[in-house]
Design a protein around this motif. Structure first.
Motif, mmCIF file in Angstrom:
data_model
loop_
_atom_site.group_PDB
_atom_site.id
_atom_site.type_symbol
_atom_site.label_atom_id
_atom_site.label_comp_id
_atom_site.label_asym_id
_atom_site.label_seq_id
_atom_site.Cartn_x
_atom_site.Cartn_y
_atom_site.Cartn_z
ATOM 1 N N GLU A 247 -1.913 9.115 -1.337
ATOM 2 C CA GLU A 247 -2.340 8.668 -2.656
ATOM 3 C C GLU A 247 -1.147 8.536 -3.606
ATOM 4 O OE1 GLU A 247 -5.273 7.617 -3.584
ATOM 5 O OE2 GLU A 247 -6.064 7.940 -1.574
ATOM 6 N N GLN A 248 -0.214 9.471 -3.508
ATOM 7 C CA GLN A 248 0.974 9.364 -4.340
ATOM 8 C C GLN A 248 1.840 8.185 -3.925
ATOM 9 O OE1 GLN A 248 3.040 13.104 -4.455
ATOM 10 N NE2 GLN A 248 1.204 14.289 -4.984
ATOM 11 N N ALA A 249 1.904 7.920 -2.622
ATOM 12 C CA ALA A 249 2.667 6.761 -2.159
ATOM 13 C C ALA A 249 2.036 5.459 -2.639
ATOM 14 C CB ALA A 249 2.752 6.777 -0.626
ATOM 15 N N ARG A 250 0.712 5.432 -2.717
ATOM 16 C CA ARG A 250 0.036 4.234 -3.230
ATOM 17 C C ARG A 250 0.313 4.042 -4.711
ATOM 18 N NH1 ARG A 250 -4.458 3.336 -5.938
ATOM 19 N NH2 ARG A 250 -4.970 5.572 -5.885
ATOM 20 N N LYS A 251 0.280 5.123 -5.471
ATOM 21 C CA LYS A 251 0.532 5.006 -6.906
ATOM 22 C C LYS A 251 1.982 4.611 -7.195
ATOM 23 C CE LYS A 251 -3.012 8.409 -8.130
ATOM 24 N NZ LYS A 251 -3.274 9.737 -8.760
ATOM 25 N N GLN A 252 2.916 5.119 -6.393
ATOM 26 C CA GLN A 252 4.327 4.792 -6.596
ATOM 27 C C GLN A 252 4.715 3.433 -6.001
ATOM 28 O OE1 GLN A 252 6.452 6.511 -8.418
ATOM 29 N NE2 GLN A 252 5.023 8.196 -8.849
ATOM 30 N N GLY A 253 3.804 2.820 -5.232
ATOM 31 C CA GLY A 253 4.098 1.526 -4.627
ATOM 32 C C GLY A 253 4.999 1.600 -3.423
ATOM 33 N N ILE A 254 5.088 2.772 -2.773
ATOM 34 C CA ILE A 254 5.958 2.907 -1.604
ATOM 35 C C ILE A 254 5.378 2.193 -0.395
ATOM 36 C CG2 ILE A 254 7.076 4.590 -0.070
ATOM 37 C CD1 ILE A 254 6.988 6.582 -2.347
ATOM 38 N N ASP A 255 4.049 2.146 -0.291
ATOM 39 C CA ASP A 255 3.420 1.549 0.884
ATOM 40 C C ASP A 255 3.256 0.046 0.777
ATOM 41 O OD1 ASP A 255 1.618 1.680 -1.160
ATOM 42 O OD2 ASP A 255 -0.090 2.289 0.076
ATOM 43 N N ASN A 256 3.763 -0.576 -0.273
ATOM 44 C CA ASN A 256 3.635 -2.025 -0.414
ATOM 45 C C ASN A 256 4.491 -2.736 0.629
ATOM 46 O OD1 ASN A 256 1.920 -1.710 -2.585
ATOM 47 N ND2 ASN A 256 3.543 -1.889 -4.114
ATOM 48 N N GLY A 257 3.849 -3.571 1.458
ATOM 49 C CA GLY A 257 4.570 -4.324 2.468
ATOM 50 C C GLY A 257 5.082 -3.509 3.624
ATOM 51 N N CYS A 258 4.631 -2.279 3.779
ATOM 52 C CA CYS A 258 5.096 -1.400 4.860
ATOM 53 C C CYS A 258 3.996 -1.228 5.908
ATOM 54 C CB CYS A 258 5.506 -0.033 4.314
ATOM 55 S SG CYS A 258 6.838 -0.082 3.109
ATOM 56 N N ASN A 259 4.424 -0.802 7.074
ATOM 57 C CA ASN A 259 3.468 -0.498 8.129
ATOM 58 C C ASN A 259 2.663 0.725 7.718
ATOM 59 O OD1 ASN A 259 2.048 0.019 10.466
ATOM 60 N ND2 ASN A 259 3.820 -0.071 11.822
ATOM 61 N N PRO A 260 1.339 0.612 7.577
ATOM 62 C CA PRO A 260 0.559 1.772 7.106
ATOM 63 C C PRO A 260 0.622 2.951 8.063
ATOM 64 C CG PRO A 260 -0.887 0.012 7.857
ATOM 65 C CD PRO A 260 0.487 -0.566 7.817
ATOM 66 N N ALA A 261 0.749 2.692 9.354
ATOM 67 C CA ALA A 261 0.856 3.803 10.304
ATOM 68 C C ALA A 261 2.171 4.555 10.118
ATOM 69 C CB ALA A 261 0.744 3.277 11.735
ATOM 70 N N GLU A 283 7.824 12.434 18.771
ATOM 71 C CA GLU A 283 6.404 12.517 19.130
ATOM 72 C C GLU A 283 5.527 11.897 18.060
ATOM 73 O OE1 GLU A 283 3.116 15.930 20.425
ATOM 74 O OE2 GLU A 283 5.161 16.481 19.827
ATOM 75 N N LEU A 284 5.850 12.146 16.803
ATOM 76 C CA LEU A 284 5.066 11.577 15.710
ATOM 77 C C LEU A 284 5.217 10.060 15.654
ATOM 78 C CD1 LEU A 284 3.232 12.111 13.300
ATOM 79 C CD2 LEU A 284 5.266 12.551 11.923
ATOM 80 N N ALA A 285 6.443 9.567 15.873
ATOM 81 C CA ALA A 285 6.661 8.118 15.868
ATOM 82 C C ALA A 285 5.961 7.444 17.039
ATOM 83 C CB ALA A 285 8.152 7.825 15.907
ATOM 84 N N ALA A 286 5.901 8.107 18.180
ATOM 85 C CA ALA A 286 5.226 7.523 19.344
ATOM 86 C C ALA A 286 3.721 7.419 19.105
ATOM 87 C CB ALA A 286 5.509 8.356 20.585
ATOM 88 N N LYS A 287 3.137 8.409 18.460
ATOM 89 C CA LYS A 287 1.704 8.356 18.179
ATOM 90 C C LYS A 287 1.369 7.267 17.170
ATOM 91 C CE LYS A 287 0.525 11.791 20.834
ATOM 92 N NZ LYS A 287 -0.322 11.592 22.049
ATOM 93 N N ALA A 288 2.302 6.995 16.249
ATOM 94 C CA ALA A 288 2.068 5.979 15.223
ATOM 95 C C ALA A 288 2.543 4.593 15.639
ATOM 96 C CB ALA A 288 2.763 6.383 13.925
#
Length: 310
Positions: A247-261, A283-288
Motif C-alpha cells: 500500500e505504501q508502494a502504491r501511494k509513493q508510485g514505486i509500483d508504476n510500470g513495474c512487475n507486480p510480482a 529463492e524468493l526471486a524464483a518463486k516470483a
C-alpha cells in the motif's frame, strides 16, 4: 470498445405473481396448477409450469426412476451430451462376451467420428483439452475452467483462431480469465505448463483483450502476496506487514510500470527481515519469476521511500 457478454444468462421461469387479489385485495395462493384468491375464488392464472420431476422416488424401491443424467458443462465441446460406451461391462455391470466387446469397439470408433465431424468441432475439442490441462496444472477451480472454455468458444465464433495456434489461444484464455477474476497468475507461470512460449501467450491475450474488450484490470503487487507467502511458508505477521508495504508502494508510485510480482517479492523481503524470518533472495526471486537484480532494485527503492517517510 464495449465489453461483450460471453456468458449466457438464464431466464427465471418461476416468477411469482402478486400476493394480492386485484378484485378484493385478498390473499393469493399459488400451487402447481393455478393461482387463486382465497377470499373470492378468482383464478388469476392456471396451467403453471412445474419445474419439478414427474416421478416419485421411495426408499424401498429397487429401481431408480431418476434419468436426468449429468449436468451440462461448457468445458466439453458437446457439453457432455454424448453417450459413453463402456468397454467391458453393460449397463447393469455384467461382463461382456468377446464378441460383444468387438461390436462395442466398432461402435466407439464410429461414435468418435460422429462427435467431431467438422474441423470446427475438432479444434474446439483440442482447445478445451488444452484448457483443462493448464487449469488442472495451475490448481484453478471449475468455475475458472468453465469461464475459460466459454471465452475460447467466443473467440472461435469471432474468427480469432485463423492463423493462430490453438495452444496459444487456449493459454491466452486462461491468462485472460485469471486477470478478469483478479487471480495472481503471471504469463511465465502459464507458459510453463502451456505448449507455447511466453511471447505467444502475450500475443494471444493481446488479441483477445483488443477484439473482445475484456474487463481485465491491471494486476497489483498485493494480489501476489498470499501466493508468495504460502510458497515460502512465511508467518501471517510477515504477510500482513508485506501488504502494508504494498500500500505504501502504491501511494509513493514505486509500483508504476513495474512487475507486480517483483514488487510483492521486495515487500516480502523487507517484511521478513523486520520480523527476523530471513529468506534467500534467490529463492524468493524464483518463486516470483523475476531476477535477483530486479528484486534488489525494488527493495532498495522501497526501503529508501520508507526511510524518507519515517
Amino acid at each position: 470498445m464495449a465489453t461483450r457478454n460471453i456468458y449466457k444468462t438464464a431466464v427465471d421461469e418461476d416468477v411469482q405473481p402478486t400476493n394480492t387479489c386485484p378484485e378484493c385485495d385478498g390473499r393469493v395462493t399459488t400451487n402447481t396448477h393455478e393461482t387463486v384468491c382465497d377470499d373470492c375464488g378468482l383464478i388469476l392464472s392456471d396451467q403453471a409450469i412445474d419445474p419439478g420431476p414427474e416421478w416419485r422416488s421411495f426408499p424401498e424401491d429397487q429401481s431408480n426412476p431418476e434419468r436426468t443424467g449429468a449436468p451440462l458443462t461448457p468445458s466439453l465441446h458437446d457439453q457432455g451430451l454424448s453417450t459413453t460406451i463402456d468397454k467391458h461391462h453393460d449397463g447393469k455391470g455384467r461382463s461382456l462376451s468377446p464378441q460383444k466387446q468387438r461390436q462395442l469397439r466398432r461402435l466407439r470408433r464410429e461414435q468418435g467420428r460422429a462427435q467431431c465431424s467438422t474441423t470446427r468441432e475438432r479444434n474446439q475439442m483440442r482447445g478445451f483439452y488444452e484448457i483443462r490441462r493448464i487449469v488442472s496444472a495451475l490448481g484453478l477451480g471449475r468455475s475458472i475452467r468453465d469461464q475459460t472454455c466459454a471465452l475460447f468458444t467466443t473467440a472461435q465464433n469471432e474468427d480469432l483462431l485463423h492463423g493462430r495456434s490453438l495452444e496459444a489461444i487456449a493459454a491466452g484464455c486462461v491468462y485472460a480469465i485469471s486477470r478478469c477474476n483478479s487471480l495472481p497468475r503471471s504469463v511465465a507461470e502459464i507458459a510453463r505448463f502451456a505448449k507455447c512460449n511466453e511471447d505467444s501467450v502475450r500475443n494471444a491475450f493481446a488479441v483477445l483483450n483488443t477484439e473482445l474488450g475484456l474487463p481485465t484490470p491491471p494486476p497489483t503487487p498485493r494480489q501476489f502476496i498470499p501466493q508468495l507467502a504460502s510458497a515460502l511458508c512465511l508467518s501471517p505477521e510477515v504477510r500482513h506487514r508485506a501488504v502494508e508495504f504494498t500500500e505504501q508502494a502504491r501511494k509513493q508510485g514505486i509500483d508504476n510500470g513495474c512487475n507486480p510480482a517483483g514488487v510483492a517479492a521486495a515487500c516480502l523481503e523487507l517484511a521478513s527481515n523486520d520480523a527476523g524470518e530471513h529468506v534467500l533472495q534467490c529463492e524468493l526471486a524464483a518463486k516470483a519469476d523475476v531476477s535477483t537484480a530486479t528484486l534488489r532494485n525494488h527493495r532498495d527503492a522501497l526501503a529508501e521511500k520508507l526511510v524518507e517517510t519515517q
